[in-house]
Design a protein around this motif. Structure first.
Motif, PDB file in Angstrom:
ATOM      1  N   UNK A  16       0.836  -1.194   0.000  1.00 43.80           N
ATOM      2  CA  UNK A  16       0.000   0.000   0.000  1.00 43.80           C
ATOM      3  C   UNK A  16       0.872   1.246   0.000  1.00 43.80           C
ATOM      4  N   UNK A  17       0.433   2.246  -0.738  1.00 46.49           N
ATOM      5  CA  UNK A  17       1.037   3.577  -0.675  1.00 46.49           C
ATOM      6  C   UNK A  17       0.125   4.442   0.179  1.00 46.49           C
ATOM      7  N   UNK A  18       0.671   5.007   1.242  1.00 48.34           N
ATOM      8  CA  UNK A  18      -0.135   5.739   2.204  1.00 48.34           C
ATOM      9  C   UNK A  18       0.399   7.156   2.376  1.00 48.34           C
ATOM     10  N   UNK A  19      -0.465   8.011   2.875  1.00 50.55           N
ATOM     11  CA  UNK A  19      -0.043   9.352   3.255  1.00 50.55           C
ATOM     12  C   UNK A  19       0.569   9.305   4.655  1.00 50.55           C
ATOM     13  N   UNK A  20       1.715   9.930   4.819  1.00 49.01           N
ATOM     14  CA  UNK A  20       2.396   9.919   6.111  1.00 49.01           C
ATOM     15  C   UNK A  20       3.793   9.356   5.988  1.00 49.01           C
ATOM     16  N   UNK A  21       4.649   9.726   6.904  1.00 46.42           N
ATOM     17  CA  UNK A  21       6.050   9.315   6.857  1.00 46.42           C
ATOM     18  C   UNK A  21       6.357   8.134   7.749  1.00 46.42           C
ATOM     19  N   UNK A  22       5.336   7.521   8.360  1.00 43.95           N
ATOM     20  CA  UNK A  22       5.562   6.355   9.204  1.00 43.95           C
ATOM     21  C   UNK A  22       5.828   6.683  10.652  1.00 43.95           C
ATOM     22  N   UNK A  23       5.453   7.847  11.094  1.00 43.71           N
ATOM     23  CA  UNK A  23       5.634   8.255  12.491  1.00 43.71           C
ATOM     24  C   UNK A  23       4.270   8.599  13.056  1.00 43.71           C
ATOM     25  N   UNK A  24       3.931   8.006  14.196  1.00 44.65           N
ATOM     26  CA  UNK A  24       2.644   8.226  14.839  1.00 44.65           C
ATOM     27  C   UNK A  24       2.878   8.557  16.310  1.00 44.65           C
ATOM     28  N   UNK A  25       2.477   9.751  16.706  1.00 47.58           N
ATOM     29  CA  UNK A  25       2.634  10.223  18.090  1.00 47.58           C
ATOM     30  C   UNK A  25       4.081  10.108  18.556  1.00 47.58           C
ATOM     31  N   UNK A  26       5.005  10.473  17.693  1.00 43.70           N
ATOM     32  CA  UNK A  26       6.424  10.442  18.021  1.00 43.70           C
ATOM     33  C   UNK A  26       7.071   9.079  17.916  1.00 43.70           C
ATOM     34  N   UNK A  27       6.305   8.038  17.616  1.00 43.30           N
ATOM     35  CA  UNK A  27       6.847   6.681  17.508  1.00 43.30           C
ATOM     36  C   UNK A  27       7.098   6.343  16.050  1.00 43.30           C
ATOM     37  N   UNK A  28       8.280   5.837  15.770  1.00 45.14           N
ATOM     38  CA  UNK A  28       8.640   5.450  14.411  1.00 45.14           C
ATOM     39  C   UNK A  28       8.113   4.042  14.161  1.00 45.14           C
ATOM     40  N   UNK A  29       7.069   3.956  13.350  1.00 46.44           N
ATOM     41  CA  UNK A  29       6.444   2.665  13.078  1.00 46.44           C
ATOM     42  C   UNK A  29       7.336   1.752  12.259  1.00 46.44           C
ATOM     43  N   UNK A  30       8.310   2.317  11.558  1.00 44.13           N
ATOM     44  CA  UNK A  30       9.206   1.486  10.736  1.00 44.13           C
ATOM     45  C   UNK A  30      10.087   0.602  11.599  1.00 44.13           C
ATOM     46  N   UNK A  31      10.386   1.035  12.819  1.00 46.01           N
ATOM     47  CA  UNK A  31      11.245   0.252  13.706  1.00 46.01           C
ATOM     48  C   UNK A  31      10.508  -0.930  14.333  1.00 46.01           C
ATOM     49  N   UNK A  32       9.200  -0.941  14.274  1.00 47.24           N
ATOM     50  CA  UNK A  32       8.424  -2.016  14.892  1.00 47.24           C
ATOM     51  C   UNK A  32       8.347  -3.255  14.010  1.00 47.24           C
ATOM     52  N   UNK A  33       8.743  -3.113  12.763  1.00 41.49           N
ATOM     53  CA  UNK A  33       8.598  -4.186  11.778  1.00 41.49           C
ATOM     54  C   UNK A  33       7.148  -4.673  11.767  1.00 41.49           C
ATOM     55  N   UNK A  34       6.897  -5.997  11.809  1.00 42.90           N
ATOM     56  CA  UNK A  34       5.522  -6.479  11.765  1.00 42.90           C
ATOM     57  C   UNK A  34       4.858  -6.312  13.123  1.00 42.90           C
ATOM     58  N   UNK A  35       3.687  -5.668  13.149  1.00 44.88           N
ATOM     59  CA  UNK A  35       2.931  -5.506  14.391  1.00 44.88           C
ATOM     60  C   UNK A  35       1.445  -5.598  14.067  1.00 44.88           C
ATOM     61  N   UNK A  36       0.633  -6.108  15.001  1.00 42.24           N
ATOM     62  CA  UNK A  36      -0.800  -6.288  14.731  1.00 42.24           C
ATOM     63  C   UNK A  36      -1.614  -5.062  15.142  1.00 42.24           C
ATOM     64  N   UNK A  37      -2.699  -4.866  14.447  1.00 38.82           N
ATOM     65  CA  UNK A  37      -3.719  -3.892  14.827  1.00 38.82           C
ATOM     66  C   UNK A  37      -5.028  -4.660  14.953  1.00 38.82           C
ATOM     67  N   UNK A  38      -5.572  -4.686  16.156  1.00 36.09           N
ATOM     68  CA  UNK A  38      -6.833  -5.374  16.414  1.00 36.09           C
ATOM     69  C   UNK A  38      -7.862  -4.334  16.832  1.00 36.09           C
ATOM     70  N   UNK A  39      -8.776  -4.084  15.956  1.00 33.95           N
ATOM     71  CA  UNK A  39      -9.817  -3.088  16.233  1.00 33.95           C
ATOM     72  C   UNK A  39     -11.092  -3.520  15.528  1.00 33.95           C
TER      73      UNK A  39
END
Length: 766
Positions: free
Chosen positions: A276-299
């Protein structure tokens, strides 16, 4: 002029004249920008004169040779390099883009000569290229029981309520009156020379990637078909997803490849990897999501009906870039997604919840960002930048080696990445190829593995046999009964009573392909008879595939209709009264026996089960139908279909004649009551509540008309009213197509039916 101003004018006049001169200069400059003087580009390319308006939104980043009319002097940039500028258009405005050094390097790597085109050549040539690209289907993998095709963006998987069931046209093509869009299901069938296939999952219209099909002729038993339902709106599911909803559970196949692969697609062992191509640089609330590698979102997310369902998606933010306005670099990232559940728009909603919406997502994304990418950054219309790049499935009975299929990133997404996200591409390429094992470009893939098959650009009327054409072209009206205030006409099969949303709006192509509806046919016939236009109103309706008595009232003299006192309102009430009798003849599948009980020995009996409305909601209202099973008969074995004599179920080898009298008027009441679990005898041709395999056999080998539902209103009686002192009594003989089916395949049943109808006082029906 300036010298005269300073010498002969006072200070106020000088200021006024100076302001006027500034406005005049601004006006002249704007005129030059919009309509520059003719100039010629480098003669080496043999090009024609070009202006800023020569660039179409279809090629919004065409690199042009530098010329006097398209020079960087029109902007704040000081350019000294040839081919350093690009122009794009959108929303009626034209933009000048200064290409950065990285973008110029990428353009040189492409080794494509710059070109200049006129407005006319762009509108014709580019549209031809886009249309020609849809003339073939690319098969990524093919097995004995399945195949995987590449689904391009802006193409639906199958017709549904969003696109119309019969060759509707969508979006902007309505205004342009183009040919109806051809869904992936039909394209694959045409490419395979008419061989039937079923969808295992779906992708959104704007998405692209692997699309899994199974061969329908390998099914052991079918209870329905995904593409053959005109009465259920099937929305575009989010990308993933096995067809595990209320509409498709009842249409699953028992033990066949489709059911097996649908179940396997929904299992946790199947891995579906999306890019997916998304808007945003991969940082959410000061956290770099790129460093988390694979992570789940359950919502939990809501389905189309508003019901909350658990949903889990695994994400990996591969690479991203911050926004840089000076160098025209957008804020964007490349993200991998693996849904472990299949919910409606699951990936799109979860990414939006992370404040990184997918580019092009009109439902859950940022409209301003989408508009910017479409107008200035070459994103194609109706594109959602989500691509099913890899599909991995464990071995099953029908896929003994399992499935491991990769689909290269399509050219439109790849161009967006390389032009506007070059640094992100360099960072992501290693991860995508080496760590995730994805195939990124066609050049890196073994082209011999691809099969490119042509498909026919079929029209909405393709597939009709000569008998269907006869019914649709014959617009003569047969009047069964007529008085001063009403008339009863014969409605043939495959003709609608009136235009509606199912047949399309007036400007749509699909409406022009529809047979003239009954209300218009009756009006035309009366106009010829009386020499003037006479309008009529419908008292009731019959399904498109049904036939029989159809009651109309004359609209002239019906001024009190809104008050409930005119002929139309009066006969509508009489039609719904308990004293009204409507007798239908139906040909159903089955031998007349259910749960060990012979229904042919019961005579008339009542079915009072609750049924669903058009939206699939169970209505707990009084709903009763009187039915009488006359006789069933075994059918001769099929010899044309190679699987018919071996895989045909026992209940498919019989057909029965049934009389039905509905006491209430609900949506598809007779059809739902006969196909319910208590009766299990669906009407032949019923694509909503019947068996699609049986319907196909009857259409192909037993002469049943296309879009035919074997239900015929043979007799109607209404109680007396002030507008019909003796009531309304009309009978309609059995149409030729149903009579031919009975005489050819159910001759014994036909004789018994004649005797029963004579006992019912309906001997003139047969």
């Amino acid at each position: 002029t300036t010298h005269n101003i300073h010498n002969h004018c006072n200070i106020n006049t000088k200021i006024t004249m100076m302001l006027q001169m500034i406005q005049l200069k601004a006006l002249l400059l704007s005129s030059l920008l919009l309509f520059p003087l003719p100039s010629f580009a480098d003669t080496a390319f043999g090009t024609t004169p070009v202006t800023t308006r020569a660039i179409s939104s279809l090629d919004s980043h065409a690199v042009l040779p530098k010329s006097s009319s398209l020079s960087c002097s029109q902007t704040k940039y000081d350019c000294h390099t040839k081919n350093c500028c690009a122009f794009s258009s959108g929303a009626g405005r034209y933009y000048h883009h200064h290409l950065s050094q990285r973008q110029r390097q990428w353009q040189q790597q492409r080794k494509t000569q710059p070109y200049v085109v006129t407005t006319a050549s762009i509108s014709n040539d580019e549209n031809e290229k886009r249309e020609e690209s849809f003339d073939t289907i690319t098969l990524l993998e093919r097995g004995e029981n399945y195949l995987i095709a590449y689904k391009p963006p802006s193409v639906v998987c199958h017709h549904s309520g969003w696109t119309g069931s019969r060759g509707s046209i969508s979006g902007k093509s309505k205004k342009k009156k183009k040919e109806p869009e051809i869904p992936m299901l039909q394209r694959v069938r045409d490419a395979l020379n008419g061989r039937k296939v079923n969808l295992v999952h779906r992708l959104d219209r704007g998405a692209s990637g692997n699309l899994l099909f199974t061969y329908a002729d390998n099914e052991e038993e079918e209870e329905g078909d995904l593409d053959n339902n005109d009465d259920n709106d099937i929305v575009d599911q989010d990308i993933d997803n096995s067809l595990d909803d209320d509409n498709t559970k009842k249409r699953r196949k028992k033990g066949g490849p489709t059911a097996t692969l649908i179940k396997e697609m929904a299992s946790n062992t199947t891995i579906k990897t999306y890019i997916a191509l998304v808007r945003g640089e991969g940082i959410l609330s000061g956290e770099d999501l790129k460093e988390k590698k694979w992570f789940p979102i359950t919502r939990p997310i809501k389905d189309e009906k508003g019901k909350l369902n658990n949903a889990t998606t695994y994400f990996r933010f591969v690479a991203g870039q911050p926004q840089d306005d000076d160098n025209d670099i957008p804020r964007a990232s490349i993200v991998l997604a693996r849904p472990s559940t299949g919910r409606w728009h699951q990936i799109r909603r979860h990414l939006n919840g992370l404040s990184h919406p997918i580019l092009g997502d009109t439902s859950h994304g940022a409209s301003k960002t989408n508009r910017e990418w479409k107008e200035q950054r070459n994103m194609i219309p109706e594109r959602t930048c989500l691509h099913l790049a890899k599909l991995e499935m464990e071995p099953t009975l029908y896929t003994p080696k399992g499935i491991d299929c990769t689909c290269p990133i399509p050219d439109d997404m790849m161009n967006m990445i390389k032009v506007h996200m070059p640094n992100v591409w360099e960072q992501a390429r290693v991860i995508l190829e080496e760590e995730e094992g994805l195939v990124l470009t066609k050049d890196e893939h073994d082209d011999t593995k691809f099969e490119v098959l042509p498909y026919k650009l079929s029209t909405a009327t393709d597939g009709n046999n000569e008998e269907d054409d006869e019914f649709q072209q014959d617009e003569n009206v047969t009047i069964l009964s007529q008085s001063k205030h009403y008339l009863v006409a014969y409605k043939p099969p495959t003709v609608v009573c009136h235009h509606s949303a199912w047949t399309g709006k007036r400007h749509e192509t699909r409406r022009s392909r529809e047979p003239t509806p009954m209300i218009q046919r009756v009006r035309n016939a009366l106009s010829e008879e009386y020499g003037k236009e006479r309008r009529v109103n419908l008292v009731h309706r019959l399904d498109r595939g049904a036939s029989g008595c159809l009651i109309f009232t004359f609209a002239d003299g019906d001024d009190n209709m809104d008050k409930g006192k005119g002929p139309t309102a009066t006969l509508i009430k009489a039609m719904a009264s308990p004293d009204a009798t409507k007798t239908y003849i139906a040909i159903v599948q089955g031998n007349g026996t259910v749960h060990g009980k012979d229904l042919t020995q019961k005579g008339w009996f009542t079915i009072s089960n609750f049924i669903k409305d058009e939206n699939g909601n169970l209505k707990e209202k009084e709903c009763s139908t009187e039915v009488r099973f006359i006789r069933g008969q075994s059918l001769p074995p099929l010899t044309v279909d190679k699987d018919a004599t071996t895989t045909q179920a026992a209940h498919e080898n019989y057909a029965t004649i049934v009389l039905a009298r509905p006491k209430t008027g609900r949506w598809h009441q007779i059809r739902q009551h006969l196909s319910g679990s208590d009766i299990c005898h669906p009407i032949l041709g019923d694509s909503s509540h019947g068996y699609s395999r049986t319907n196909r056999v009857w259409k192909k080998q037993r002469g049943m008309l296309k879009e035919r539902v074997c239900l015929h209103l043979c007799h109607v009686e209404l109680p007396p009213t002030e507008y019909c002192s003796e009531g309304v009594v009309a009978s309609c003989p059995l149409p030729e197509d149903m009579r031919r089916m009975l005489s050819n395949f159910l001759p014994d049943v036909l004789e018994d039916t004649k005797a029963v109808l004579e006992d019912e006082g309906l001997g003139n029906v047969l």
